[in-house]
Design a protein around this motif. Structure first.
Motif, PDB file in Angstrom:
ATOM      1  N   GLY A 423      -0.497  -5.251 -14.273  1.00 38.66           N
ATOM      2  CA  GLY A 423      -2.044  -5.762 -14.041  1.00 38.66           C
ATOM      3  C   GLY A 423      -2.663  -4.583 -15.085  1.00 38.66           C
ATOM      4  O   GLY A 423      -2.183  -3.917 -15.737  1.00 38.66           O
ATOM      5  N   ASP A 424      -4.089  -4.597 -14.651  1.00 39.71           N
ATOM      6  CA  ASP A 424      -5.074  -3.496 -15.430  1.00 39.71           C
ATOM      7  C   ASP A 424      -4.622  -2.020 -15.112  1.00 39.71           C
ATOM      8  O   ASP A 424      -3.937  -1.928 -14.261  1.00 39.71           O
ATOM      9  CB  ASP A 424      -6.180  -3.928 -15.157  1.00 39.71           C
ATOM     10  CG  ASP A 424      -6.916  -5.242 -15.669  1.00 39.71           C
ATOM     11  OD1 ASP A 424      -6.033  -5.757 -16.173  1.00 39.71           O
ATOM     12  OD2 ASP A 424      -8.049  -5.657 -15.216  1.00 39.71           O
ATOM     13  N   LEU A 425      -4.872  -1.393 -16.020  1.00 38.99           N
ATOM     14  CA  LEU A 425      -4.648   0.068 -15.820  1.00 38.99           C
ATOM     15  C   LEU A 425      -6.098   0.839 -15.915  1.00 38.99           C
ATOM     16  O   LEU A 425      -7.165   0.208 -16.508  1.00 38.99           O
ATOM     17  CB  LEU A 425      -3.747   0.626 -16.990  1.00 38.99           C
ATOM     18  CG  LEU A 425      -2.401  -0.005 -17.509  1.00 38.99           C
ATOM     19  CD1 LEU A 425      -2.000   0.887 -18.664  1.00 38.99           C
ATOM     20  CD2 LEU A 425      -1.376  -0.160 -16.180  1.00 38.99           C
ATOM     21  N   VAL A 449      -2.522   1.617 -11.488  1.00 41.36           N
ATOM     22  CA  VAL A 449      -2.266   0.189 -11.790  1.00 41.36           C
ATOM     23  C   VAL A 449      -3.076  -1.154 -10.721  1.00 41.36           C
ATOM     24  O   VAL A 449      -3.232  -0.682  -9.630  1.00 41.36           O
ATOM     25  CB  VAL A 449      -0.873  -0.267 -11.780  1.00 41.36           C
ATOM     26  CG1 VAL A 449      -0.126   0.432 -12.930  1.00 41.36           C
ATOM     27  CG2 VAL A 449      -0.013   0.247 -10.541  1.00 41.36           C
ATOM     28  N   ALA A 450      -3.386  -2.028 -11.289  1.00 43.22           N
ATOM     29  CA  ALA A 450      -4.314  -3.025 -10.493  1.00 43.22           C
ATOM     30  C   ALA A 450      -3.457  -3.826  -9.708  1.00 43.22           C
ATOM     31  O   ALA A 450      -3.552  -4.484  -8.503  1.00 43.22           O
ATOM     32  CB  ALA A 450      -5.079  -3.907 -11.295  1.00 43.22           C
ATOM     33  N   SER A 451      -2.067  -4.050 -10.158  1.00 48.04           N
ATOM     34  CA  SER A 451      -0.914  -4.827  -9.544  1.00 48.04           C
ATOM     35  C   SER A 451       0.458  -4.086  -9.367  1.00 48.04           C
ATOM     36  O   SER A 451       0.823  -3.407 -10.334  1.00 48.04           O
ATOM     37  CB  SER A 451      -0.641  -6.032 -10.228  1.00 48.04           C
ATOM     38  OG  SER A 451       0.094  -6.921  -9.774  1.00 48.04           O
ATOM     39  N   PRO A 452       0.950  -4.273  -8.101  1.00 46.85           N
ATOM     40  CA  PRO A 452       0.345  -4.625  -6.892  1.00 46.85           C
ATOM     41  C   PRO A 452      -0.602  -3.811  -6.553  1.00 46.85           C
ATOM     42  O   PRO A 452      -0.813  -2.746  -6.650  1.00 46.85           O
ATOM     43  CB  PRO A 452       1.616  -4.718  -5.996  1.00 46.85           C
ATOM     44  CG  PRO A 452       2.599  -3.478  -6.413  1.00 46.85           C
ATOM     45  CD  PRO A 452       2.044  -3.496  -8.094  1.00 46.85           C
ATOM     46  N   TRP A 453      -1.814  -4.392  -5.686  1.00 48.03           N
ATOM     47  CA  TRP A 453      -2.956  -3.735  -5.084  1.00 48.03           C
ATOM     48  C   TRP A 453      -2.444  -2.673  -4.132  1.00 48.03           C
ATOM     49  O   TRP A 453      -1.627  -3.018  -3.228  1.00 48.03           O
ATOM     50  CB  TRP A 453      -3.751  -4.903  -4.523  1.00 48.03           C
ATOM     51  CG  TRP A 453      -5.114  -4.190  -4.069  1.00 48.03           C
ATOM     52  CD1 TRP A 453      -5.456  -4.180  -2.714  1.00 48.03           C
ATOM     53  CD2 TRP A 453      -6.271  -4.151  -4.926  1.00 48.03           C
ATOM     54  NE1 TRP A 453      -6.739  -3.409  -2.784  1.00 48.03           N
ATOM     55  CE2 TRP A 453      -7.235  -3.471  -3.931  1.00 48.03           C
ATOM     56  CE3 TRP A 453      -6.351  -3.932  -6.150  1.00 48.03           C
ATOM     57  CZ2 TRP A 453      -8.478  -2.920  -4.418  1.00 48.03           C
ATOM     58  CZ3 TRP A 453      -7.731  -3.429  -6.635  1.00 48.03           C
ATOM     59  CH2 TRP A 453      -8.359  -2.856  -5.817  1.00 48.03           C
ATOM     60  N   GLY A 454      -3.219  -1.667  -4.276  1.00 50.54           N
ATOM     61  CA  GLY A 454      -3.136  -0.303  -3.385  1.00 50.54           C
ATOM     62  C   GLY A 454      -1.719   0.403  -3.756  1.00 50.54           C
ATOM     63  O   GLY A 454      -1.609   1.183  -2.956  1.00 50.54           O
TER      64      GLY A 454
END
Length: 562
Positions: A423-425, A449-454
């Motif tokens: 995902g997004d950085l 990183v946006a993915s996976p969330w958390g």
């Protein structure tokens, strides 16, 4: 459905109708299409009590694709008593399907945002904050309070019908012609343009009304957006895809001829801030079908590669795209032309395996009302199924060009981040200075990183040219953590010995080491460790050590450098 649930059939039907009614159905004016879908959803709900039936209905509305609409015969004597929507219903129609469902659970069923999120949580990734945002959106758009909204919605009875008034004022010839036309269409199993299974065509000016446009605001572009038959075939092919069917209604992003093929790019509508999926449908002389479906890393607009054409779709709020190769020591930004939302081909030889097959694109983000233009960097791949991460820099200033390019090189070519599913950085800089033992200048940066969330972030020590000088270390934050409280630590090998390198943001008052290297305090920390013994230092066992970050408000977090 048990007796208790039957007695409240109208409540269930109201919940389903309000969740399904987006105001765009061609049959919304007479109410039959939405009412039929709502009745079908209630029939499929199962449970031993009203609460259980309602949870079953929520599952049907949240996860099951809408049934294919039937061609209904004209009803000559009755029609639903659908009244024009009030402020609350009109505002509710502007939400996504899942947002409407969460709103109705709160305002009509009386659940709190955490309870509504819990009821939806078995099917959707929803938080109480997502529900709060849906409630606030209707509050702003309607200008009504919660009780006034509830009163308006409870007064709405979707099952109420009335006698259809006779068409006395119509000329007899017009009435006969309309009945004959309707009968002919029914006999042939056809309906005119604007059917309920048509994909949505977002207008060209919608994105200008917001300062934070998303995929929901992306207008349909291309020379084939008027080809209804093509768009229906594309949407039907995606709905028939058993591996990754769309959630909610599909919308057209692009439809045109590309390299001899008719191409339709669609996105779905999962709602409640969830990132949509994008499907690409191709029609060639001998083949047709959906060739790729990809779940995006975020609902924000981004570049989307069209098949293997080396071209990218660009949302209208991103302008002046320029491309650079991460393998180059300095960014040689090359302009790339855009026509009708589609870029010119990017040379395939620019994608090199040693940089994870990614190239960097820099654009100007020009949102609509209330937004400020800003520069944006995105990494795009040669594979339409791979992610296209946007790169955000924490607290970046105009003089940070050198660090930003070094960070992009480290993320792509030095594998400071695994880009395929990241995902997004979000990249931050904790420290820049001279390393001991003649190690030269270096920067300790964080990559979240946006993915996976958390997912926890990583700390990496890089040189000014983007080379990774260390392996990935630990941090105390993730993608959404504030930069001021972020801390990171890594092990770095000089020619003679290992060194623990740790640094933190301005809200961290001090760092302290505990473990095999003893107690050291400071911010930053450069603590000498054991000697480097072998030719491959990455395989050597390292001391057991942790770094404690003390924040100004008394909070403490513990970081492991490896």
């Amino acid at each position: 459905m048990r007796t208790a649930a039957r007695k409240r059939y109208t409540d269930l039907l109201r919940l389903a109708y309000l969740a399904l009614d987006d105001g765009t159905s061609p049959s919304t004016a007479d109410g039959w299409a939405v009412l039929g879908r709502a009745r079908g959803a209630v029939r499929r709900a199962r449970g031993a009590s009203y609460g259980a039936v309602r949870r079953g209905l929520v599952g049907v509305l949240a996860t099951e694709p809408p049934a294919r609409p039937r061609v209904t015969r004209p009803r000559l004597f009755v029609e639903p008593a659908v009244t024009p929507p009030g402020p609350a219903r009109a505002a509710l129609r502007e939400l996504s399907p899942h947002e409407r469902l969460a709103f109705v659970l709160c305002r009509v069923e009386g659940l709190t945002p955490p309870e509504a999120a819990a009821e939806l949580g078995d099917r959707l990734l929803v938080t109480a904050g997502d529900v709060d945002r849906a409630l606030a959106a209707v509050d702003r758009a309607s200008g009504l309070g919660a009780e006034a909204q509830r009163a308006e919605l409870l007064a709405f009875d979707p099952a109420l019908v009335r006698l259809r008034p006779p068409p006395r004022a119509w000329p007899v010839a017009v009435v006969l012609a309309a009945l004959l036309a309707a009968g002919a269409l029914t006999a042939r199993g056809l309906s005119g343009t604007g059917r309920t299974d048509d994909p949505v065509l977002v207008g060209p000016g919608r994105w200008r009304a917001t300062g934070t446009p998303t995929m929901d605001d992306w207008p349909a572009r291309g020379g084939l957006t008027g080809d209804r038959a093509l768009l229906r075939r594309a949407a039907a092919a995606w709905r028939a895809d058993r591996r990754a069917p769309p959630l909610g209604r599909a919308a057209v992003l692009f439809a045109d001829r590309v390299d001899g093929a008719s191409v339709v790019v669609l996105r779905d509508s999962p709602g409640l801030g969830d990132p949509p999926s994008v499907a690409q449908y191709f029609e060639r002389p001998l083949t047709r079908g959906v060739e790729s479906v990809r779940r995006l890393g975020s609902p924000a607009g981004q570049l989307i590669m069209v098949g293997t054409t080396w071209r990218y779709l660009v949302p209208p709020w991103l302008s002046d795209p320029r491309v650079a190769l991460p393998s180059e020591r300095t960014p040689g930004w090359r302009p790339i032309g855009v026509r009708n939302g589609l870029t010119n081909p990017v040379p395939w030889r620019w994608f090199t395996p040693r940089c994870q097959n990614y190239v960097a694109v820099r654009m100007v983000h020009r949102p609509g009302a209330g937004g400020w233009p800003r520069r944006l960097t995105q990494l795009v791949s040669h594979n339409p199924g791979s992610t296209a991460p946007r790169v955000w820099f924490r607290d970046a200033g105009p003089d940070d060009e050198g660090f930003q390019w070094a960070a992009v090189r480290a993320a792509t070519c030095a594998a400071a981040a695994s880009l395929t599913e990241s995902g997004d950085l979000r990249i931050g800089r904790l420290w820049r200075g001279s390393l001991p033992d003649g190690g030269g200048r270096a920067t300790l940066m964080t990559v979240d990183v946006a993915s996976p969330w958390g997912a926890p972030g990583a700390a990496v020590l890089i040189g000014d040219d983007g080379r990774a000088l260390s392996g990935r270390g630990g941090t105390n934050g993730d993608y959404a953590s504030p930069a001021a409280t972020t801390a990171g630590a890594v092990w770095w090998p000089s020619r003679r010995r290992w060194h623990l390198v740790a640094a933190a943001g301005p809200s961290v008052t001090r760092l302290k080491t505990i473990g095999d290297v003893g107690g050291h305090e400071g911010n930053p920390l450069l603590v000498p460790g054991p000697p480097v013994r072998g030719a491959a230092p990455a395989t050597e066992p390292l001391p057991v050590v942790q770094v404690v970050a003390y924040e100004a408000d008394g909070d403490r977090t513990v970081i492991s450098p490896s």
